[in-house]
Design a protein around this motif. Structure first.
Motif, mmCIF file in Angstrom:
data_model
loop_
_atom_site.group_PDB
_atom_site.id
_atom_site.type_symbol
_atom_site.label_atom_id
_atom_site.label_comp_id
_atom_site.label_asym_id
_atom_site.label_seq_id
_atom_site.Cartn_x
_atom_site.Cartn_y
_atom_site.Cartn_z
ATOM 1 N N UNK A 147 63.960 64.531 69.965
ATOM 2 C CA UNK A 147 62.903 63.749 70.603
ATOM 3 C C UNK A 147 63.393 62.420 71.162
ATOM 4 N N UNK A 148 64.665 62.061 70.878
ATOM 5 C CA UNK A 148 65.227 60.804 71.382
ATOM 6 C C UNK A 148 66.233 61.018 72.514
ATOM 7 N N UNK A 149 66.496 62.271 72.863
ATOM 8 C CA UNK A 149 67.614 62.542 73.756
ATOM 9 C C UNK A 149 67.387 62.060 75.180
ATOM 10 N N UNK A 150 66.155 62.139 75.680
ATOM 11 C CA UNK A 150 65.922 61.715 77.062
ATOM 12 C C UNK A 150 66.321 60.264 77.264
ATOM 13 N N UNK A 151 65.921 59.403 76.301
ATOM 14 C CA UNK A 151 66.288 57.999 76.412
ATOM 15 C C UNK A 151 67.782 57.780 76.300
ATOM 16 N N UNK A 152 68.443 58.539 75.395
ATOM 17 C CA UNK A 152 69.877 58.381 75.228
ATOM 18 C C UNK A 152 70.632 58.920 76.440
ATOM 19 N N UNK A 153 70.140 60.039 77.017
ATOM 20 C CA UNK A 153 70.754 60.541 78.242
ATOM 21 C C UNK A 153 70.657 59.501 79.357
ATOM 22 N N UNK A 154 69.633 58.651 79.285
ATOM 23 C CA UNK A 154 69.529 57.571 80.259
ATOM 24 C C UNK A 154 70.708 56.613 80.199
ATOM 25 N N UNK A 155 71.365 56.520 79.011
ATOM 26 C CA UNK A 155 72.536 55.664 78.894
ATOM 27 C C UNK A 155 73.683 56.165 79.763
ATOM 28 N N UNK A 156 73.780 57.498 79.943
ATOM 29 C CA UNK A 156 74.789 58.033 80.847
ATOM 30 C C UNK A 156 74.500 57.572 82.267
#
Length: 406
Positions: free
Chosen positions: A130-139
């Motif tokens: 559930x946190x991956x979309x935000x973390x993928x934003x770091x890429x």
């Protein structure tokens, strides 16, 4: 910023340096192609398009292979091999005596350059679903920062000749490989590794688990069409700015640095918050709508300041890839994240095989008829087509559980 795992900043640095390496050569590319090929700017645009096609084809072939290898042997060795290959390849291109050598260099870079798949897999390994979309934003943020540093540095290094940026890119890649070798831990647990099968190491095999999910096909189609549009900047910007405004390498470098700055602000500061507030499907609508509107407006640009203003609108398209990636990553289990990201990389490469040729040939043909912005009009059509698919098929249809592997 605090990271949940010490592999995350190292992986983001790999993406950053990869992007710097790509962006650092963009300001000098028109001049280098004109010089080596003894051609005019329109013909150089067409040559650049074919180089991007070759780069993307090599990436298309290697993407699923690297993704599946990372599921078998771990993320660290795959990323390390990619960065070492980048360093050697940029050194090769720095001393290329002809266009043929540049073509060879771009092919090697494409084959070794599928770092986004393994990098995204690392983030998926260490981040709750559930946190991956935000973390993928770091890429995306790392990509944006790379586009700040890379083009600006390339514009400055252009004073030392059109080959100097290639030398700098080689040194950066080799330095990152050293840091990765010394400090990066493995993130794929042994129990989540799986055998390597050649039948999975291609475009269709990588997405076999997703074909079980009803919502996957519209997402994949929309992603592919958006990628056709999104290639407008790397495929044509240096050449369009040269034709439209008469910019030199330094002016092109600063404009791309500004693009990277606003991208980094959006990806690093807004993406996670916006997706958390409105959800991934609606974030896609905002991102695709803003991107399409900006592309359409570029067709009518007459002054350079207008281009800078439109960059602010276009930056909101940075919501698109993190939101799509977050949705898709929740459709497969932990053992296939590498295959998924490798497949996504290859899908991007398919689009990048088609798109640069379409966009550069459209731009060159339009420029010869007094319409250098014709490629932006085509990109706008692609963006609005992807938006239509999201509104029609994806909005409010968020996947809840992973798809079982069969």
């Amino acid at each position: 910023m605090r990271f949940g795992h010490r592999a995350v900043p190292i992986v983001l640095a790999a993406v950053l340096i990869d992007t710097i390496g790509f962006g650092i050569i963009m300001p000098v590319f028109p001049k280098l192609l004109i010089s080596l090929g003894h051609v005019d700017i329109e013909q150089a645009t067409r040559i650049a398009g074919w180089m991007l096609v070759l780069f993307s084809f090599a990436q298309f072939v290697s993407g699923p292979v690297l993704g599946n290898l990372s599921d078998r042997f771990g993320r660290r060795p795959v990323l390390l091999a990619s960065m070492l290959s980048f360093g050697v390849d940029y050194a090769l291109m720095a001393f290329a005596p002809s266009l043929a050598w540049l073509f060879l260099g771009r092919a090697i870079a494409g084959a070794a350059g599928a770092v986004y798949g393994p990098a995204s897999s690392v983030l998926a390994d260490v981040t709750p679903p559930d946190k991956r979309s935000g973390v993928f934003g770091l890429i995306g943020a790392a990509f944006g920062v790379g586009f700040i540093v890379g083009p600006a540095l390339g514009g400055l290094l252009a004073d030392f000749g059109p080959r100097a940026p290639f030398v700098a890119a080689s040194l950066l890649a080799l330095g990152n490989a050293l840091v990765m070798f010394l400090a990066m831990p493995e993130t794929l647990a042994a129990e989540h590794r799986r055998p390597f099968h050649l039948r999975d190491a291609h475009f269709i095999g990588a997405f076999r688990p997703l074909f079980q999910a009803g919502n996957a096909a519209p997402l994949l189609i929309a992603w592919f069409i958006w990628q056709l549009a999104h290639m407008i900047y790397p495929a044509t910007w240096s050449f369009w700015a040269t034709i439209r405004f008469g910019w030199d390498a330094r002016a092109i470098g600063w404009s791309l640095a500004f693009v990277g700055l606003v991208m980094a602000v959006v990806q690093g500061g807004l993406t996670g918050r916006v997706i958390a507030r409105i959800g991934e499907p609606r974030a896609l609508v905002v991102g695709l709508g803003c991107g399409g509107a900006a592309f359409l407006a570029f067709f009518f640009v007459t002054h350079s300041w207008q281009a800078y203003a439109l960059f602010l609108l276009s930056a909101l398209s940075g919501f698109v890839f993190p939101a799509m990636n977050g949705l898709l990553s929740r459709m497969v289990d932990a053992s296939r994240q590498g295959a998924l990201q490798g497949g996504i990389g290859s899908m991007n490469s398919v689009a990048a095989i088609i798109s640069p040729w379409l966009l550069t040939q459209t731009m060159a043909a339009g420029a010869e008829r007094g319409y250098p912005g014709a490629a932006f009009l085509l990109a706008a059509l692609f963006a609005f087509a992807a938006l239509g698919i999201i509104v029609w098929k994806v909005l409010d249809r968020v996947p809840r559980t992973p798809v079982p592997v069969v």
